[in-house]
Design a protein around this motif. Structure first.
Motif, mmCIF file in Angstrom:
data_model
loop_
_atom_site.group_PDB
_atom_site.id
_atom_site.type_symbol
_atom_site.label_atom_id
_atom_site.label_comp_id
_atom_site.label_asym_id
_atom_site.label_seq_id
_atom_site.Cartn_x
_atom_site.Cartn_y
_atom_site.Cartn_z
ATOM 1 N N ILE A 1 -1.700 -21.521 -14.544
ATOM 2 C CA ILE A 1 -1.778 -21.463 -13.084
ATOM 3 C C ILE A 1 -1.726 -20.002 -12.651
ATOM 4 N N LEU A 2 -2.682 -19.599 -11.820
ATOM 5 C CA LEU A 2 -2.691 -18.269 -11.231
ATOM 6 C C LEU A 2 -2.150 -18.390 -9.809
ATOM 7 N N LEU A 3 -1.065 -17.700 -9.536
ATOM 8 C CA LEU A 3 -0.497 -17.652 -8.192
ATOM 9 C C LEU A 3 -0.907 -16.328 -7.573
ATOM 10 N N TYR A 4 -1.430 -16.375 -6.370
ATOM 11 C CA TYR A 4 -1.992 -15.183 -5.731
ATOM 12 C C TYR A 4 -1.635 -15.161 -4.253
ATOM 13 N N ASP A 5 -1.735 -13.970 -3.654
ATOM 14 C CA ASP A 5 -1.511 -13.797 -2.219
ATOM 15 C C ASP A 5 -2.735 -14.360 -1.493
ATOM 16 N N GLY A 6 -2.559 -15.476 -0.821
ATOM 17 C CA GLY A 6 -3.667 -16.196 -0.197
ATOM 18 C C GLY A 6 -4.315 -15.526 0.990
ATOM 19 N N VAL A 7 -3.677 -14.528 1.593
ATOM 20 C CA VAL A 7 -4.277 -13.860 2.748
ATOM 21 C C VAL A 7 -4.867 -12.494 2.395
ATOM 22 N N CYS A 8 -4.671 -12.051 1.169
ATOM 23 C CA CYS A 8 -5.151 -10.742 0.724
ATOM 24 C C CYS A 8 -6.618 -10.828 0.312
ATOM 25 N N ASN A 9 -7.458 -9.989 0.898
ATOM 26 C CA ASN A 9 -8.881 -9.998 0.557
ATOM 27 C C ASN A 9 -9.116 -9.653 -0.910
ATOM 28 N N LEU A 10 -8.385 -8.689 -1.446
ATOM 29 C CA LEU A 10 -8.532 -8.337 -2.861
ATOM 30 C C LEU A 10 -8.141 -9.515 -3.748
ATOM 31 N N CYS A 11 -7.030 -10.144 -3.443
ATOM 32 C CA CYS A 11 -6.550 -11.277 -4.240
ATOM 33 C C CYS A 11 -7.545 -12.438 -4.200
ATOM 34 N N ASN A 12 -8.079 -12.719 -3.006
ATOM 35 C CA ASN A 12 -9.075 -13.789 -2.879
ATOM 36 C C ASN A 12 -10.341 -13.446 -3.653
ATOM 37 N N GLY B 1 -13.212 -24.376 -16.410
ATOM 38 C CA GLY B 1 -12.050 -24.760 -15.615
ATOM 39 C C GLY B 1 -10.732 -24.603 -16.342
ATOM 40 N N LYS B 2 -10.531 -23.478 -17.000
ATOM 41 C CA LYS B 2 -9.292 -23.233 -17.748
ATOM 42 C C LYS B 2 -8.087 -23.056 -16.840
ATOM 43 N N PHE B 3 -8.301 -22.557 -15.629
ATOM 44 C CA PHE B 3 -7.202 -22.191 -14.739
ATOM 45 C C PHE B 3 -7.073 -23.127 -13.541
ATOM 46 N N MET B 4 -5.829 -23.230 -13.056
ATOM 47 C CA MET B 4 -5.534 -23.831 -11.763
ATOM 48 C C MET B 4 -5.080 -22.679 -10.874
ATOM 49 N N TYR B 5 -5.136 -22.856 -9.540
ATOM 50 C CA TYR B 5 -4.811 -21.790 -8.600
ATOM 51 C C TYR B 5 -3.888 -22.313 -7.513
ATOM 52 N N ALA B 6 -2.997 -21.439 -7.052
ATOM 53 C CA ALA B 6 -2.124 -21.772 -5.924
ATOM 54 C C ALA B 6 -1.781 -20.482 -5.194
ATOM 55 N N ALA B 7 -1.856 -20.531 -3.872
ATOM 56 C CA ALA B 7 -1.451 -19.382 -3.060
ATOM 57 C C ALA B 7 0.071 -19.302 -3.061
ATOM 58 N N LYS C 1 -12.454 -27.234 -5.290
ATOM 59 C CA LYS C 1 -11.239 -27.836 -4.725
ATOM 60 C C LYS C 1 -10.299 -28.410 -5.779
ATOM 61 N N GLU C 2 -10.828 -29.042 -6.816
ATOM 62 C CA GLU C 2 -9.964 -29.670 -7.835
ATOM 63 C C GLU C 2 -9.191 -28.642 -8.674
ATOM 64 N N ARG C 3 -9.539 -27.365 -8.557
ATOM 65 C CA ARG C 3 -8.834 -26.318 -9.304
ATOM 66 C C ARG C 3 -7.642 -25.750 -8.522
ATOM 67 N N PHE C 4 -7.502 -26.134 -7.267
ATOM 68 C CA PHE C 4 -6.415 -25.619 -6.429
ATOM 69 C C PHE C 4 -5.317 -26.662 -6.301
#
Length: 138
Positions: free
Chosen positions: A11-22, A35-41, A133-136
């Motif tokens: 799972i990759l956790l990232y800053d959901g409002v950051c343009n670089l992160c997105n 589809g190796k990764f899942m994502y969550a803000a 969508k299924e990756r988030f």
């Protein structure tokens, strides 16, 4: 302690409002054909649940976090783990793990602290394309 249960994918956790992160999330998804990764803000419910489970700060979104099973990595270590898991030519970047973490994170922190000024910020978290969508998790 939360009811977090490890996922069978990193799972990759990232800053959901950051343009670089997105941009990094989009970049990763486009190259992760299997589809190796899942994502969550970090700001959303699942991201917060995962942060709490590992005892990580829930208000500081300067760190990229990679969760693999019951382990987590932050900052430059998280980015290098992601490159390793992506495979192919990207895994060659993992060689930078030999650089001491304080030195790697010094440069990571410079970018993280200035990312909004350098790359901009959105009002809300990234909404994934329907085909992603299924990756988030949120």
């Amino acid at each position: 302690m939360s009811e977090f249960k490890p996922y069978n994918k990193p799972i990759l956790l990232y800053d959901g409002v950051c343009n670089l992160c997105n941009w990094i999330v989009k970049f990763t998804i486009q190259r992760d054909k299997t589809g190796k990764f899942m994502y969550a803000a970090l700001q959303k419910e699942k991201g917060q649940e995962i942060l709490k489970h590992f005892g990580l700060i829930t208000q500081d979104f300067d760190s990229f976090v990679m969760v693999v099973g019951d382990k987590y990595y932050t900052k430059s270590s998280a980015a290098l783990q992601a490159m390793k898991i992506m495979g192919g030519m990207w895994s060659l970047l993992y060689a930078f793990i030999i650089i001491p973490k304080p030195m790697r994170d010094f440069f990571y922190n410079l970018i993280a602290k200035n990312r909004y000024r350098m790359f901009g910020k959105q009002e809300s978290c990234l909404l994934p394309r329907p085909e992603w969508k299924e990756r988030f998790l949120d």
